[in-house]
Motif scaffolding. Structure first.
Motif, PDB file in Angstrom:
ATOM      1  N   VAL A 112       6.454  -0.535  -8.753  1.00  0.00           N
ATOM      2  CA  VAL A 112       5.846  -1.434  -7.775  1.00  0.00           C
ATOM      3  C   VAL A 112       4.916  -2.368  -8.543  1.00  0.00           C
ATOM      4  O   VAL A 112       4.092  -1.921  -9.340  1.00  0.00           O
TER       5      VAL A 112
ATOM      6  N   GLN B  67       2.672   7.444  -4.315  1.00  0.00           N
ATOM      7  CA  GLN B  67       2.228   6.923  -5.594  1.00  0.00           C
ATOM      8  C   GLN B  67       2.737   7.757  -6.758  1.00  0.00           C
ATOM      9  O   GLN B  67       2.988   7.234  -7.835  1.00  0.00           O
TER      10      GLN B  67
ATOM     11  N   PRO C   6      -2.994   2.010 -10.352  1.00  0.00           N
ATOM     12  CA  PRO C   6      -2.010   1.489 -11.307  1.00  0.00           C
ATOM     13  C   PRO C   6      -1.930   2.257 -12.626  1.00  0.00           C
ATOM     14  O   PRO C   6      -2.938   2.718 -13.165  1.00  0.00           O
TER      15      PRO C   6
ATOM     16  N   SER D  31       2.170  -5.713  -8.348  1.00  0.00           N
ATOM     17  CA  SER D  31       1.302  -6.542  -7.520  1.00  0.00           C
ATOM     18  C   SER D  31       0.471  -7.431  -8.429  1.00  0.00           C
ATOM     19  O   SER D  31       0.561  -7.345  -9.661  1.00  0.00           O
TER      20      SER D  31
ATOM     21  N   GLU E  29       3.047   2.017 -10.938  1.00  0.00           N
ATOM     22  CA  GLU E  29       2.377   0.842 -10.391  1.00  0.00           C
ATOM     23  C   GLU E  29       1.846  -0.028 -11.524  1.00  0.00           C
ATOM     24  O   GLU E  29       1.183   0.457 -12.439  1.00  0.00           O
TER      25      GLU E  29
ATOM     26  N   ILE F  85      -0.206  -3.826 -12.070  1.00  0.00           N
ATOM     27  CA  ILE F  85      -0.889  -4.964 -11.469  1.00  0.00           C
ATOM     28  C   ILE F  85      -1.155  -6.002 -12.548  1.00  0.00           C
ATOM     29  O   ILE F  85      -1.564  -5.663 -13.660  1.00  0.00           O
TER      30      ILE F  85
ATOM     31  N   ARG G 118       8.752  -7.978 -11.034  1.00  0.00           N
ATOM     32  CA  ARG G 118       9.414  -7.360  -9.879  1.00  0.00           C
ATOM     33  C   ARG G 118      10.923  -7.579  -9.948  1.00  0.00           C
ATOM     34  O   ARG G 118      11.713  -6.676  -9.649  1.00  0.00           O
TER      35      ARG G 118
ATOM     36  N   GLN H 243       0.835  -1.181   0.000  1.00  0.00           N
ATOM     37  CA  GLN H 243       0.000   0.000   0.000  1.00  0.00           C
ATOM     38  C   GLN H 243       0.880   1.244   0.000  1.00  0.00           C
ATOM     39  O   GLN H 243       1.848   1.333   0.753  1.00  0.00           O
ATOM     40  N   LEU H 244       0.520   2.199  -0.816  1.00  0.00           N
ATOM     41  CA  LEU H 244       1.302   3.427  -0.916  1.00  0.00           C
ATOM     42  C   LEU H 244       0.424   4.621  -0.609  1.00  0.00           C
ATOM     43  O   LEU H 244      -0.755   4.641  -0.936  1.00  0.00           O
TER      44      LEU H 244
ATOM     45  N   GLU I 293       3.943 -11.318 -11.881  1.00  0.00           N
ATOM     46  CA  GLU I 293       4.321 -10.353 -10.845  1.00  0.00           C
ATOM     47  C   GLU I 293       5.750 -10.591 -10.366  1.00  0.00           C
ATOM     48  O   GLU I 293       6.559  -9.660 -10.272  1.00  0.00           O
TER      49      GLU I 293
END
Length: 204
Positions: free
Chosen positions: A42, A8, A86, A44, A13, A15, A33, A2-3, A29
């Protein structure tokens, strides 16, 4: 992860989304990463019908560990709150792209399948990366621009022979060959995406 709103703005971001969040999207993911670890990104993942809390199956665990990567994972259910921040939503199949857009309509503008995004990069990536690199002064700005450029090209590149070619077939419950095919498709596509983003973010 969580940002805060302020944080952010300082990162990109991404996803990745599949059905159960135990095979395709978590491997994407984990690979993204790893490949983007030196960039302000980031990553997710989540599932449209997630097996919440579940780990990777043995075949996907092996796919990660064989590449020297940590396979630790707990599946998450995709929720609308995950789609508001994202910069890029990568479905592992067209149904996942559609599910994201159904949850948060504006996310549809930022959603493609992983293989579709890689296909755009394969056809237009060299030019788009150079343009993005020249368009912004900082890495985050270059990355955000590069992602936007690629998203905008989705209808301008040569389409696949079959729409199914933009999907990574779900290997869950199938034989080892199905898992090997999915792992190979995801790995190649992630490497294509990561190479593009590195070129865009790099020094001028």
């Amino acid at each position: 992860m969580q940002l805060s709103d302020s944080a952010q703005a300082d990162v990109i971001e991404i996803i990745t989304v599949c059905t159960g969040n135990i095979c395709r999207s978590p491997l994407a993911e984990i690979l993204l990463r790893d490949r983007l670890a030196d960039l302000p990104v980031v990553v997710s993942s989540a599932g449209t019908r997630a097996v919440v809390g579940a780990a990777l199956p043995a075949q996907m665990t092996l796919g990660a560990t064989a590449r020297g990567l940590d396979p630790t994972h707990a599946a998450r259910q995709l929720g609308g709150e995950m789609l508001r921040a994202p910069d890029l939503v990568l479905g592992l199949a067209r149904e996942h792209r559609a599910a994201a857009a159904a949850l948060v309509p504006r996310s549809g503008r930022k959603a493609m399948t992983l293989l579709q995004f890689a296909r755009v990069i394969e056809q237009r990536g060299s030019d788009l990366a150079a343009e993005a690199n020249a368009a912004a002064a900082d890495p985050v700005g270059r990355l955000r621009t590069a992602i936007g450029f690629a998203l905008a090209e989705r209808g301008s590149v040569v389409p696949p022979r079959s729409p199914d070619d933009d999907d990574v077939a779900d290997p869950y419950g199938r034989d080892d060959k199905a898992y090997a095919t999915a792992i190979a498709q995801i790995t190649v596509a992630v490497d294509t995406v990561a190479g593009y983003l590195h070129r865009a973010a790099g020094p001028r």
